[in-house]
Every structure is written in C-alpha cells, then in structure tokens.
Design an enzyme around this catalytic site. Structure first.
Site, PDB file in Angstrom:
ATOM      1  N   GLU A 276       0.866  -1.186   0.000  1.00 27.06           N
ATOM      2  CA  GLU A 276       0.000   0.000   0.000  1.00 27.06           C
ATOM      3  C   GLU A 276       0.896   1.227   0.000  1.00 27.06           C
ATOM      4  OE1 GLU A 276      -2.766  -0.191   3.256  1.00 27.06           O
ATOM      5  OE2 GLU A 276      -3.662  -2.063   2.507  1.00 27.06           O
TER       6      GLU A 276
ATOM      7  N   ARG B 189      33.720  -6.796 -31.967  1.00 24.77           N
ATOM      8  CA  ARG B 189      34.216  -5.418 -31.845  1.00 24.77           C
ATOM      9  C   ARG B 189      35.748  -5.406 -31.837  1.00 24.77           C
ATOM     10  NH1 ARG B 189      33.570  -0.006 -32.459  1.00 24.77           N
ATOM     11  NH2 ARG B 189      34.464   1.179 -30.724  1.00 24.77           N
TER      12      ARG B 189
ATOM     13  N   GLN C  70      42.948  -9.446 -22.006  1.00 22.69           N
ATOM     14  CA  GLN C  70      42.731 -10.209 -20.782  1.00 22.69           C
ATOM     15  C   GLN C  70      41.757  -9.511 -19.813  1.00 22.69           C
ATOM     16  OE1 GLN C  70      46.196 -11.048 -18.263  1.00 22.69           O
ATOM     17  NE2 GLN C  70      45.852 -13.213 -18.677  1.00 22.69           N
TER      18      GLN C  70
ATOM     19  N   GLU D 135       9.081  -7.897  -4.446  1.00 26.32           N
ATOM     20  CA  GLU D 135       8.925  -9.093  -3.578  1.00 26.32           C
ATOM     21  C   GLU D 135       9.828  -8.987  -2.348  1.00 26.32           C
ATOM     22  OE1 GLU D 135       7.775 -12.882  -4.753  1.00 26.32           O
ATOM     23  OE2 GLU D 135       6.978 -12.249  -6.681  1.00 26.32           O
TER      24      GLU D 135
END
Ligand code: CAA
Length: 373
Positions: free
Chosen positions: A116, A257, A268, A358
C-alpha cells in the site's frame, strides 16, 4: 527439453517485440498470446485444476528463459504464480476450482495485492479493511505497486479484518476486476519492466461473497509470507534470465568489436570480466535451483527445509548478481552499451527492480538473519 522449447518460443515470438514494448511502455500482448498458446503462461497450476502441473524448478526455467529476452514478459508466468499461490496454498477446494481453471486456460491472469502507499517493507502495517456483512465482505482501501493491474482478471487482496491483532488480523481474498467498486490508477512511469503495467488498485466499497475469503480469517498475512517464500525464487529466476541475456549479448559483441587491431575479447581485462560474470551467474543459478527444489519438496508435503532462508537468499543473491552483470555488460559495449540501439541498457534497467520487489534486498537480509539454516 523444456529449456530448449521455451528458449525457441521466446526468441521467435517474444524477443522481436522486447525493445518496442520497453520503448512504448506497452503490455506485451504478443508474449501473452504466445505463452497461452504454448501453455506456458501459468505452468505452476496443478493438473487437477487443468494446469500443466509444472514443479517449482520447471517454473523457474520457464521464467528464466522468457526473462532472458524480455523481463516484462517474464512477469506473466511469474505474477500468475504469485497472485494465485495464496489460493493454491490456503484456499478451499471450491475456490481453487473456480479460479485456477480459468487461470490455467488463459482466460484471466492473477495479480497479488499486498503493498500500500504507506505499507511497503512493513507489509503488516496495511490499512485496507475488509468488514464482514452477512454473507459478504466489504473492502475499502488502496493497494499500490500492483504488477499487471488492469490486465489481470483476478486479484489476491490482503486486508485487515481485525485491526487490534496486527498481522494476525489480516485476511486474504480473491477480488475480480469486474467487481463493482474496483478501479485502477494511472500506470507508474518506471525505470524498467516498462511493458508490465504497475498501477494502484482502488477498492471502494467492494462487496464480495464471503466465500472469496482464502483460508480462515486472520491467516492472510501468514499466507502472504508463505507465498513469498516460494515466489521470491521466481524473482531470482527472472534475475538469472536478465543476466544471462546480457552476458550472451556482451560475450558475442566483444568477439566482433575490434580495437587496436584485434577483437576486444582478446584482451585479458575483458576476459576477466566475462569470467567473473559467468562465475557469479552460475553460483546464483545453483542457489536458485536448490531453493526451487526445496520449494517443491515443501509443496509436496515435506519439511520446511529452511525454505524461508533459501527463498530470500536466492532472490537477494541472484538480483544483486544480475545488477552487477548487466552493468558490466553495458561497460563491455562501451558507448554503444549506453544507447537504446543495443539491448543491454534495457537489461540493466530491468535488473534493478529485482533488487526491490517481492521485498527489497534489505528486507531479504532481515528475513535471512531471522531464519538462519
Ligand atoms: N511463513 C509463514 N508464516 C510467516 C512467515 C513465513 N515465512 N513469516 C511471517 N509469518 C507469519 C507468522 O505467523 C508470524 O507470526 P509469529 O511470529 O507469531 O509466528 C507473523 O506472520 C508475523 O511475522 P513477523 O513478526 O515476522 O512480521 P513483521 O511485521 O516483522 O514483518 C517482514 C516481517 C519479513 C519484514 C515482512 O513484512 C516482509 O516480508 N516485508 C516485505 C514485504 C514484501 O516482500 N512485499 C512484496 C510485495 S509483492 C511484490 O513486490 C510483487 C511484485 O510486484 C512482482
């Protein structure tokens, strides 16, 4: 097999609309139609009520795969479970027959009305009232942040039946969209999951038959919490799916890319990022699947097996990981990642909500601390 089937359906019928659904903040009707046609919109409904009878892990896999392409669409199977689980867990046989059948058929979705305006984390502080009047209850109040409000036909509404008893004076009811006195607020303008409508639900002297009470009077808060024990795992599943979608996209992109004369995947620093992303995601997946297995054993009548802890831990961990992975995916695409021409910025925005709804991840930590295994 289930994962392959849901992945194929999601890529063919849901992914093509994901960007548009986000851009236009519109309900993913194509996803609902595709999920209903494939019987994947509410897989958790038991077979005896006309459902697919999927167990908790299978339900997680469905939600995960839909979320991998479109988080908004994954709220269809997820919130159908959240909204209807109070009926599954605590409802009488008549109520189950009346509402689970239409849900399983795809005739109506279910939403869950706990929060609410002034009762979010403190769900027990709700003010919506349900007053018994003969063979009816009359409901008055405002529910906020209701996922799929307005689209759903059915609403599980938690309301106060005895204000002196705080959480023990809360009861759960099924309210229908068509009940007189039910109306909805304007859709919230959100950062992500824009395709899933989030609206207030107004209950203005809504008179419903007393047999819409779920379980006994005063058990609504416990039912709401028991439901969340199971369904926080579905939010973890959503987080996994969003993160997997971002990782899949970014790992493909860095191979294409080229900078400094070679694919950026050859550096790396980029490899370390991908490795960390995949490692965290797999850890989150294992925790989520373990929680889902516990959820199923509890549903099958087994011991509680620390489900409250595991549900909270899976949701909290997977959503934090999803936020990290999607943010890193944007980073791996550099400037392009920051634009809407690529899907990872949407995934990053969508991931954020999994840390909030939740129960915020702060609340999850309180729940875990109170229920250490
Ligand atoms: N299982 C069964 N019963 C439970 C329970 C559980 N996991 N947790 C609580 N209860 C029952 C018990 O009967 C308990 O009483 P006893 O202690 O006497 O057994 C009673 O509820 C009260 O419990 P608490 O004292 O723990 O209640 P509290 O007021 O301290 O609140 C809380 C606990 C965990 C903070 C709870 O308020 C909470 O989970 N808050 C977060 C709310 C939330 O998750 N909202 C999500 C909204 S839904 C949503 O977001 C959906 C969406 O959009 C997709």
């Amino acid at each position: 097999m289930l994962r392959d089937a849901v992945r194929a359906l999601s890529e063919a019928k849901i992914a093509p609309f994901a960007a548009e659904v986000d851009e236009e903040a519109r309900f993913p009707q194509e996803a609902l139609d595709a999920l209903v046609a494939a019987d994947l919109h509410a897989v958790h409904v038991p077979e005896e009520y006309g459902g697919a009878g999927a167990d908790a892990l299978a339900t997680v896999i469905v939600i995960e795969e839909v979320a991998r392409v479109c988080a908004s669409s994954s709220l269809i199977p997820a919130v159908n479970k959240l909204g209807s689980l109070p009926v599954v867990l605590s409802g009488g046989e008549d109520l189950k027959k009346k509402y689970l059948g239409p849900l399983a058929k795809g005739d109506g979705m279910f939403s869950y009305c706990l929060s609410e305006p002034d009762a979010g984390s403190d769900a027990g502080g709700m003010k919506t009232k349900a007053v018994r009047d003969g063979d009816s209850y009359v409901l008055n109040g405002v529910k906020r942040w209701i996922t799929n409000a307005g689209v759903s036909e059915y609403y599980t509404v938690m309301a106060v039946t005895d204000p002196d008893l705080r959480t023990k004076g809360i009861s759960a009811f099924v309210v229908e969209k068509g009940d007189e006195g039910v109306s909805f607020g304007a859709p919230e303008k959100k950062l992500g999951i824009k395709g899933s409508p989030t609206r207030e639900v107004y209950l203005d002297n809504v008179r419903i038959p007393a047999d819409r009470l779920i379980g006994a009077e005063g058990t609504g808060f416990a039912t709401a919490m028991k439901t969340l024990d199971h369904t926080r795992i579905t939010i973890a599943a959503q987080a996994l799916g969003i993160a997997q979608g971002a990782l899949d996209y970014a790992s493909g992109y860095v191979k294409e890319r080229k900078q400094f004369g070679k694919p950026v995947a050859d550096f790396q620093g980029v490899q370390f990022m991908l490795a960390d992303m995949a490692m965290k995601l797999e850890a989150a997946r294992q925790l989520t699947y373990s929680a889902a297995a516990r959820s199923q054993r509890v549903s099958d009548g087994g011991d509680k097996e620390h489900l409250t802890f595991f549900g909270a831990a899976a949701k909290c961990f997977a959503s934090d990981v999803a936020m990290e992975i999607t943010t890193d995916a944007v980073q791996l695409l550099g400037g392009y990642g920051y634009t809407r021409d690529y899907p990872v910025e949407r995934m990053m925005r969508d991931a954020k909500i999994t840390q909030i709804y939740e129960g915020t991840n702060q609340i999850q930590r309180i729940v875990m601390a109170r229920n250490l295994p």
